[in-house]
Design a protein around this motif. Structure first.
Motif, PDB file in Angstrom:
ATOM      1  N   UNK A 181       6.842-102.248 -27.722  1.00 10.75           N
ATOM      2  CA  UNK A 181       7.257-103.939 -26.722  1.00 10.75           C
ATOM      3  C   UNK A 181       8.067-103.327 -25.984  1.00 10.75           C
ATOM      4  N   UNK A 182       8.218-102.360 -25.702  1.00  9.87           N
ATOM      5  CA  UNK A 182       9.011-101.610 -24.046  1.00  9.87           C
ATOM      6  C   UNK A 182       8.714-102.383 -22.724  1.00  9.87           C
ATOM      7  N   UNK A 183       9.448-102.747 -22.546  1.00  8.94           N
ATOM      8  CA  UNK A 183       9.686-103.038 -20.688  1.00  8.94           C
ATOM      9  C   UNK A 183       8.879-102.224 -19.910  1.00  8.94           C
ATOM     10  N   UNK A 184       9.558-103.243 -18.424  1.00 11.43           N
ATOM     11  CA  UNK A 184       9.583-102.415 -17.302  1.00 11.43           C
ATOM     12  C   UNK A 184      10.623-101.288 -17.135  1.00 11.43           C
ATOM     13  N   UNK A 185      11.393-101.619 -17.870  1.00  9.04           N
ATOM     14  CA  UNK A 185      12.949-100.649 -17.902  1.00  9.04           C
ATOM     15  C   UNK A 185      12.448 -98.685 -18.782  1.00  9.04           C
ATOM     16  N   UNK A 186      11.330 -99.679 -19.010  1.00  7.32           N
ATOM     17  CA  UNK A 186      11.034 -97.813 -20.139  1.00  7.32           C
ATOM     18  C   UNK A 186      10.038 -96.958 -19.460  1.00  7.32           C
ATOM     19  N   UNK A 187      10.451 -95.788 -19.021  1.00  2.65           N
ATOM     20  CA  UNK A 187       9.027 -95.159 -18.745  1.00  2.65           C
ATOM     21  C   UNK A 187       8.585 -94.073 -20.030  1.00  2.65           C
ATOM     22  N   UNK A 188       7.907 -93.554 -19.971  1.00  4.50           N
ATOM     23  CA  UNK A 188       6.882 -92.292 -20.629  1.00  4.50           C
ATOM     24  C   UNK A 188       6.345 -91.524 -20.104  1.00  4.50           C
TER      25      UNK A 188
END
Length: 361
Positions: free
Chosen positions: A61-68
């Protein structure tokens, strides 16, 4: 005889995933090539990479403010990379010591030049049978607060996250995607994949994108140790672990069919409750962990003496219950019941332990 693998890692993988790998190993996505052979510069891999990242973020449930990032070196390398990349304003990092892997993280952070790694809470005095109490008194003096959400050896886990205004970093290796947390509370999460997600050789780093553009981010880090450089190249500064990313993608797809993190966490609670309820009622076996802070993933337990421990392990192995020997630092026994361990496996283990106890009264 059915084999049940209770290893702490590398650990059991979902049987449907292994069957799918077997089925398509010689011909990935109708390419005529094995997944072991495709180029990391090919469209085949680019599509796989993008899909794996999207599935992971959706499950968390993570948005575009996170990267992987999909990296190598295990969680152990992250013990160094985290302070190198984000202990850059105050040059101080706060650590909660909850067991062996916390200690390792603290030791490695302390080796980074110019970084001070402070233990702000510890449960060492209790033999790490509980999660340390943590009153937030850090204020704006630390670059981050580091926790180990699940302690693989000691069998404890955070059920509630620390309340803090300091950026929160977690080593989530052994309960990644197996327990529900509000993942938006974390600035950075890292996890070795060999517990709950994929074979050894892949490390997941999930982080806020603002960390990649922070003005305090060091400009002279070696590229392979620099989150920003790695993110700019989609984790492909060198050849990424293609097969492990492929396996992670399949496990993520399987996890979706289990109801996502919420669904699998509910099953994990059911499995853990079955085993803990038996241990709590047993006169032969004992779990030393404070009940409210017990791990859903790793269940250590003891008999009255080492000789009996060895007898249990020998009999269990003969019966098809493998890798129950406890970690060398604590001894005893340990059952790791990660996402891919079926409820039936735990049920049969409990029946075996009940029978063993009845025969050794």
């Amino acid at each position: 005889m059915t084999i049940y693998n209770f290893a702490a890692g590398p650990a059991v993988l979902p049987k449907p995933v292994l069957e799918q790998v077997q089925k398509e190993l010689l011909d990935y996505d109708h390419s005529g090539m094995s997944i072991l052979e495709i180029s990391h510069r090919s469209q085949l891999f680019t599509d796989l990479y993008a899909d794996t990242k999207a599935r992971l973020k959706q499950l968390m449930n993570l948005g575009d403010d996170y990267d992987v990032l999909f990296l190598q070196g295990g969680a152990t390398l992250q013990f160094t990379m985290v302070p190198l990349n984000i202990a850059t304003k105050h040059h101080r990092a706060a650590y909660i010591d909850s067991g062996h892997w916390s200690v390792r993280a603290i030791e490695e952070a302390g080796k980074v030049p110019g970084v001070q790694a402070d233990i702000v809470a510890t449960s060492k005095a209790s033999g790490y049978t509980e999660i340390p109490q943590f009153p937030d008194v850090l204020k704006d003096t630390y670059d981050y607060l580091h926790i180990t959400t699940n302690n693989t050896i000691e069998g404890t886990a955070y059920q509630q996250l620390p309340q803090t205004t300091t950026p929160l970093v977690a080593d989530m290796s052994s309960n990644f995607l197996g327990q529900q947390y509000d993942f938006t509370k974390f600035d950075l999460i890292y996890a070795g994949a060999q517990k709950n997600l994929a074979p050894a050789g892949l490390t997941i780093v999930v982080l806020k994108k603002q960390l990649l553009t922070d003005p305090n981010h060091p400009k002279n880090l070696p590229a392979m140790l620099d989150y920003t450089a790695l993110a700019n190249k989609d984790s492909a500064l060198n050849t990424p672990p293609v097969f492990q990313i492929y396996m992670a993608n399949l496990v993520l797809q399987w996890l979706e069919t289990q109801g996502g993190v919420a669904g699998i966490a509910q099953l994990n609670q059911k499995k853990a409750a079955l085993l803990y309820n038996f241990l709590d009622s047993s006169k032969l076996f004992n779990n030393p962990v404070k009940p409210a802070q017990r791990s859903l993933m790793n269940v250590p337990f003891l008999t009255p003496d080492k000789a009996t421990d060895a007898k249990v392990i020998q009999a269990a192995t003969a019966a098809g219950f493998l890798n129950l020997k406890g970690h060398r630092s604590v001894g005893g026994l340990r059952a790791s019941i990660y996402n891919a361990m079926p409820f039936t496996g735990v049920e049969k283990l409990v029946n075996f332990l009940m029978d063993f106890e009845a025969q050794h009264q």
